[in-house]
Design a protein around this motif. Structure first.
Motif, PDB file in Angstrom:
ATOM      1  N   LEU A   1      69.370  66.411  18.870  1.00 31.49           N
ATOM      2  CA  LEU A   1      68.534  65.256  19.176  1.00 31.49           C
ATOM      3  C   LEU A   1      67.721  64.920  17.936  1.00 31.49           C
ATOM      4  O   LEU A   1      66.949  65.753  17.452  1.00 31.49           O
TER       5      LEU A   1
ATOM      6  N   VAL B   1      66.323  70.053  18.312  1.00 35.98           N
ATOM      7  CA  VAL B   1      65.512  68.847  18.211  1.00 35.98           C
ATOM      8  C   VAL B   1      64.986  68.729  16.792  1.00 35.98           C
ATOM      9  O   VAL B   1      64.267  69.614  16.324  1.00 35.98           O
TER      10      VAL B   1
ATOM     11  N   THR C   1      74.232  70.443  20.771  1.00 37.23           N
ATOM     12  CA  THR C   1      73.726  69.066  20.768  1.00 37.23           C
ATOM     13  C   THR C   1      72.545  68.950  19.818  1.00 37.23           C
ATOM     14  O   THR C   1      71.679  69.834  19.784  1.00 37.23           O
TER      15      THR C   1
ATOM     16  N   LEU D   1      69.954  72.763  22.786  1.00 36.33           N
ATOM     17  CA  LEU D   1      69.534  71.497  22.190  1.00 36.33           C
ATOM     18  C   LEU D   1      68.689  71.777  20.954  1.00 36.33           C
ATOM     19  O   LEU D   1      67.632  72.407  21.045  1.00 36.33           O
TER      20      LEU D   1
ATOM     21  N   GLU E   1      72.356  62.749  19.209  1.00 33.61           N
ATOM     22  CA  GLU E   1      71.653  61.952  20.207  1.00 33.61           C
ATOM     23  C   GLU E   1      70.343  61.447  19.617  1.00 33.61           C
ATOM     24  O   GLU E   1      69.796  62.040  18.681  1.00 33.61           O
ATOM     25  N   THR E   2      69.838  60.355  20.187  1.00 30.17           N
ATOM     26  CA  THR E   2      68.481  59.895  19.927  1.00 30.17           C
ATOM     27  C   THR E   2      67.826  59.662  21.285  1.00 30.17           C
ATOM     28  O   THR E   2      68.464  59.813  22.338  1.00 30.17           O
ATOM     29  N   SER E   3      66.559  59.244  21.260  1.00 28.15           N
ATOM     30  CA  SER E   3      65.899  58.918  22.522  1.00 28.15           C
ATOM     31  C   SER E   3      66.590  57.761  23.229  1.00 28.15           C
ATOM     32  O   SER E   3      66.437  57.594  24.445  1.00 28.15           O
TER      33      SER E   3
ATOM     34  N   VAL F   1      69.950  60.133  24.815  1.00 30.70           N
ATOM     35  CA  VAL F   1      70.002  61.508  25.324  1.00 30.70           C
ATOM     36  C   VAL F   1      69.697  61.595  26.812  1.00 30.70           C
ATOM     37  O   VAL F   1      70.232  62.479  27.507  1.00 30.70           O
TER      38      VAL F   1
END
Length: 455
Positions: free
Chosen positions: A259, A175, A257, A173, A158-160, A163
């Motif tokens: 990010l 990060v 996940t 998650l 995911e990216t901003s 997500v």
């Protein structure tokens, strides 16, 4: 070839350039995605709406500190997501329809690239459209950086950009990155029930912040997240939903996940800038002068694609400057990025303006500092706050502020009088002693920090 008086590439802050003053011109906007750009659709606004939801949830969790009996049943993520994006998606659609109904703006759907001096081709679902223009504004924004170990793994991430539209919060998650985007989204998902691990190459999170802030923030969130500082991702393995992050310190993180929040890069590489004579900096930003003119005659740029300060309020100010200069070529106005305030909407909230103390040292500037804690003022007592503070940095010769940094509740609001003082050249004694500061408002922490400078 369709010819326009003005073509704007990008319907984020680029869209803000166009107002009623342009109604006598033939104007076009070229946009590939939804109107509103990153801020409205996948950045500033949805993240802050979700951050406030997280604040509400955290307030319930901590109610016992205030002798209030309350229990959190949980964050209803699906409903929260639909509340946020149901509103914002409608805003984006309304923004596009408003332009189409304006009577003087043509919307071209697709991705634009230059073919020559102020000539473009737009590649969209309906084929190619060729455009020419008297003037062009490039406002195509930026996108998340994805490092090679992630990109080459072939595994989902995911990216901003993506997500916040997830159907459910992650169980765990991971990060990658310790900047402001990472901080805000870690806060959102931790409050929504996710276990969070943050990986950052620097020794502290939010390393570009003032050293007092970055150290304090890192210390505070170690009690909330699994924080891995001084480590970088070497390899990403596993399968969708069962990821393994192998770090260069020999440790491994397992998460469902990932990010990726390691920074953003300008979208200048998507427009064939060289064909238009538009020069780029080494980091990909378009070269502009103080009037936001590029090296190509008749071509302006604004926002993340060119600015040294990639923030929405900066892009909006740049849009005002570009609009004026398009309409008043003989009386151009200049942009200044000298005193741009910024905030991180995490927990605790963080805000800054001007130089950090480490920047003052690196520049050899004579400076004095003062720190006042929230716990030193009455409203800090009301908040039961034990970690918040305001730090101010000043030049003892001019008695003016060089920088200011706040960590704690309402930081994004409390920074504003300090930003005003720096922008208008108001010295510390005048700012501290002339206006009344409301008692017992939290602004007293700012006033007392200024008085502690003893200038």
């Amino acid at each position: 070839m369709r010819h326009h008086d003005l073509v704007v590439l990008g319907a984020g802050s680029g869209n803000a350039v166009i107002d009623g003053r342009f109604s006598g011109l033939d104007v076009a906007i070229v946009e590939e995605g939804p109107f509103g750009g990153t801020c409205l659709n996948r950045g500033c606004i949805p993240s802050k709406m979700l951050a406030h939801t997280a604040e509400v949830a955290d307030g319930v969790r901590e109610a016992d500190r205030f002798d209030v009996d309350a229990a959190l049943g949980g964050v209803r993520w699906t409903e929260a997501r639909e509340r946020v994006f149901g509103r914002l998606d409608q805003q984006a659609a309304d923004g596009e329809q408003g332009r189409r109904r304006s009577g003087f703006v043509t919307v071209h759907r697709g991705r634009a690239r230059f073919t020559g001096a102020r000539t473009l081709v737009v590649e969209g679902d309906r084929g190619e459209v060729r455009l020419g223009a008297e003037q062009v504004v490039v406002a195509v924004g930026s996108r998340p950086v994805v490092p090679p170990p992630v990109r080459e793994s072939g595994l989902p991430y995911e990216t901003s950009d993506t997500v916040m539209r997830r159907p459910t919060p992650p169980r765990h998650l991971a990060v990658l990155g310790g900047g402001y985007i990472a901080a805000e989204l870690a806060h959102v998902f931790h409050s929504a029930g996710s276990r969070v691990t943050v990986v950052e190459q620097q020794d502290t999170l939010l390393a570009p912040q003032d050293e007092s802030v970055s150290r304090a923030y890192t210390r505070i969130v170690r009690d909330l997240f699994d924080v891995r500082t001084g480590a970088a991702l070497s390899r990403l393995e596993g399968e969708p939903g069962h990821l393994r992050l192998l770090l260069d310190d020999g440790s491994t993180i397992e998460a469902d996940t990932l990010l990726v929040a390691v920074g953003r890069t300008p979208n200048s590489d998507t427009i064939d800038a060289d064909r238009a004579g538009i020069a780029l900096r080494d980091d990909g930003r378009i070269v502009v002068d103080a009037h936001l003119r590029t090296t190509a005659p008749g071509v302006f740029a604004l926002g993340d694609v060119c600015t040294p300060v990639p923030l929405k309020h900066v892009a909006n100010r740049e849009a005002q400057v570009v609009a004026h200069n398009l309409l008043n070529p003989d009386d151009p106005t200049a942009i200044s990025h000298d005193t741009v305030p910024a905030a991180v909407f995490t927990r605790p909230q963080i805000a800054q303006v001007g130089l950090t103390e480490q920047e003052c040292r690196a520049r050899g500037l004579d400076h004095v500092t003062a720190i006042r804690r929230y716990a030193d003022v009455a409203y800090g007592w009301a908040l039961e706050d034990t970690t918040g503070f305001c730090k101010v940095i000043a030049d003892p010769g001019t008695r003016r502020l060089l920088g200011a940094h706040i960590l704690g509740p309402q930081a994004s609001t409390l920074i504003q009088p300090l930003a005003i003082a720096m922008s208008l050249g108001i010295d510390v004694p005048t700012l501290a002693g002339t206006p009344y500061w409301i008692h017992p408002a939290l602004t007293e922490v700012v006033a007392n920090a200024l008085l502690d400078l003893n200038l």
